[in-house]
Design an enzyme around this catalytic site. Structure first.
Site, PDB file in Angstrom:
ATOM      1  N   CYS A  77       0.665  -1.274  -0.079  1.00  0.00           N
ATOM      2  CA  CYS A  77      -0.084   0.072  -0.030  1.00  0.00           C
ATOM      3  C   CYS A  77       0.905   1.202   0.137  1.00  0.00           C
ATOM      4  O   CYS A  77       0.352   2.367  -0.318  1.00  0.00           O
ATOM      5  CB  CYS A  77      -1.010  -0.005   1.202  1.00  0.00           C
ATOM      6  SG  CYS A  77      -0.085  -0.532   2.610  1.00  0.00           S
TER       7      CYS A  77
HETATM    8  C1  LIG Z   1       0.006  -4.411   3.109  1.00  0.00           C
HETATM    9  S1  LIG Z   1       1.196  -5.951   3.183  1.00  0.00           S
HETATM   10  C2  LIG Z   1      -0.061  -7.311   3.206  1.00  0.00           C
HETATM   11  C3  LIG Z   1      -0.474  -7.688   4.460  1.00  0.00           C
HETATM   12  C4  LIG Z   1      -1.162  -9.072   4.341  1.00  0.00           C
HETATM   13  N1  LIG Z   1      -2.241  -8.995   3.460  1.00  0.00           N
HETATM   14  C5  LIG Z   1      -1.784  -9.225   5.790  1.00  0.00           C
HETATM   15  O1  LIG Z   1      -2.958  -9.430   6.166  1.00  0.00           O
HETATM   16  O2  LIG Z   1      -1.047  -9.668   6.928  1.00  0.00           O
HETATM   17  C6  LIG Z   1       2.173  -5.897   1.784  1.00  0.00           C
HETATM   18  C7  LIG Z   1       3.174  -7.065   1.715  1.00  0.00           C
HETATM   19  O3  LIG Z   1       3.612  -7.233   0.382  1.00  0.00           O
HETATM   20  C8  LIG Z   1       5.101  -7.442   0.544  1.00  0.00           C
HETATM   21  N2  LIG Z   1       5.782  -7.221  -0.666  1.00  0.00           N
HETATM   22  C9  LIG Z   1       6.121  -6.167  -0.996  1.00  0.00           C
HETATM   23  N3  LIG Z   1       6.900  -6.130  -2.489  1.00  0.00           N
HETATM   24  C10 LIG Z   1       6.859  -7.595  -2.528  1.00  0.00           C
HETATM   25  C11 LIG Z   1       7.265  -8.479  -3.579  1.00  0.00           C
HETATM   26  N4  LIG Z   1       8.029  -7.909  -4.650  1.00  0.00           N
HETATM   27  N5  LIG Z   1       7.205  -9.702  -3.497  1.00  0.00           N
HETATM   28  C12 LIG Z   1       6.518 -10.441  -2.363  1.00  0.00           C
HETATM   29  N6  LIG Z   1       5.976  -9.733  -1.478  1.00  0.00           N
HETATM   30  C13 LIG Z   1       6.147  -8.250  -1.404  1.00  0.00           C
HETATM   31  C14 LIG Z   1       5.639  -6.772   2.029  1.00  0.00           C
HETATM   32  O4  LIG Z   1       6.596  -7.373   2.345  1.00  0.00           O
HETATM   33  C15 LIG Z   1       4.144  -6.813   2.809  1.00  0.00           C
HETATM   34  O5  LIG Z   1       4.294  -7.678   3.618  1.00  0.00           O
END
Ligand SMILES: C[S@@+](CC[C@H](N)C(=O)[O-])C[C@H]1O[C@@H](n2cnc3c(N)ncnc32)[C@H](O)[C@@H]1O
Length: 364
Positions: A77
């Site tokens: 986000c």
């Molecule tokens: C808003 S959080 C999601 C939270 C999750 N839906 C929950 O309920 O706990 C976004 C996530 O995307 C991950 N993220 C960011 N870039 C990424 C990538 N290139 N590949 C995999 N994960 C990624 C981050 O580490 C983060 O944990």
């Protein structure tokens, strides 16, 4: 629909907030992915029946991802958040939702769930069009197409003790011929169970209650001036550091920020953010001059007490909790999806499954 657990693939799964909620609703999360080490460690420790892969989604081939009925993706986000830089789709991370599209195109799940911050409602593409519209259109264009509904949801309307606003998208594959309806609120904002006092009671001796990230030396000096239910406005002018004096001198110009909010035991807490700083979220304990503990913010995010946050870095534990979808909200959404799918004729469902994937069918 009987005797079939919906299989979920979860992208950007974080520590598993949304996934835990979907499991609590009766779904089966078969595969999850996140790039953050602490998030994956915590996920693995608690979600024992799911496979979680640590790594960049861009480097994962769709053949490594199992087939699924539901695809959940809380794509990052930060690019859309008002607390972030708001570079929107010009930020490289803004294109991560295309990774979700890549997986949907390959797996053609029956249901797609996206979660994002409120800022996504007004985020524009480079050509000035709304990002929201392109998300809906992109899903519509994937054969056989998805009917997408989205809604700005206040988590406290669904039993989460937090005024956390998030946008949830639910897309239903077109050949199922129905449109998802968001559930009605289950809670009133007057419910005592939603207050800070109720949320953080009886936490002594629970896991992560001793995990308390200390405030900076400057914050430690300021916080004792703030009353329960107050904010930085309670701090005498002469005690403020120059940076905050400058803002106090010209509140109009800075749009009267409400830094250092200290919610009272009678209020519903504001959004717990990943940064967990007193400047950007209500993270100060109502009666003690300290940050909420990891357990206390987990409670405010509706994580059950048996869900343990692991790892060596305290700041990372706050981050994964602040990033999470409150499990209770995930449960409400998951439950409503199961209920609404169960009204579809089984023959139609099986026909849809047969047509696109060799997935396990529903029993009559
Ligand atoms: C808003 S959080 C999601 C939270 C999750 N839906 C929950 O309920 O706990 C976004 C996530 O995307 C991950 N993220 C960011 N870039 C990424 C990538 N290139 N590949 C995999 N994960 C990624 C981050 O580490 C983060 O944990």
């Amino acid at each position: 629909m009987k005797n079939k657990q919906l299989k979920v693939v979860s992208l950007f799964s974080g520590c598993g907030g949304l996934d835990l909620g979907l499991e609590q609703a009766g779904m089966d999360v078969v595969w999850a992915n996140d790039v953050d080490h602490t998030a994956v460690e915590t996920y693995r420790f608690n979600m024992k029946n799911s496979t979680v892969i640590e790594g960049d989604i861009k480097k994962i081939d769709v053949d490594e991802i199992p087939d699924c009925d539901v695809l959940a993706a809380g794509f990052p986000c930060q690019p859309f958040s008002s607390a972030g830089s708001r570079k929107g789709v010009t930020d490289e991370r803004g294109t991560l939702f295309e990774e979700a599209i890549r997986v949907i195109e390959a797996k053609k799940p029956l249901v797609v769930i996206f979660e994002n911050v409120r800022g996504i409602l007004s985020t524009k593409n480079l050509d000035g069009s709304l990002l929201l519209d392109s998300i809906v259109k992109t899903l519509d264009d994937i054969e056989p197409g998805y009917v997408v509904n989205y809604k700005l949801i206040r988590s406290s309307d669904y039993g989460v003790p937090q005024q956390r606003y998030r946008v949830i998208f639910v897309g239903i594959r077109k050949d199922l011929e129905f449109e998802y309806e968001f559930p009605l609120p289950t809670n009133s904002q007057e419910d005592l169970e939603l207050t800070v006092g109720a949320a953080i009671k009886d936490v002594e001796n629970l896991p992560n209650q001793n995990d308390v990230w200390e405030f900076s030396p400057q914050s430690k000096k300021l916080i004792p001036f703030i009353n329960e239910g107050g904010s930085w406005k309670d701090i005498p002018y002469d005690k403020l550091p120059p940076r905050l004096k400058k803002i106090r001198d010209n509140m109009k110009k800075y749009r009267a920020p409400n830094f250092y909010r200290r919610f009272s035991r009678n209020e519903i807490n504001g959004t717990i953010t990943a940064a967990a700083t007193p400047e950007n979220c209500g993270i100060i304990h109502p009666t003690e001059n300290r940050r909420y503990s990891v357990r206390e913010i987990a409670r405010i995010q509706s994580f059950p007490d048996h869900f343990v946050f692991v790892g060596n870095s305290l700041a990372s534990k706050y981050k994964v909790i602040g990033n999470a979808v409150p499990p209770k909200l995930g449960q409400v959404i998951g439950h409503s999806i199961i209920e609404q799918l169960s009204t579809i004729d089984v023959a139609k469902l099986n026909n849809a499954l047969n047509k696109h994937m060799q997935l396990e069918l529903f029993d009559h």
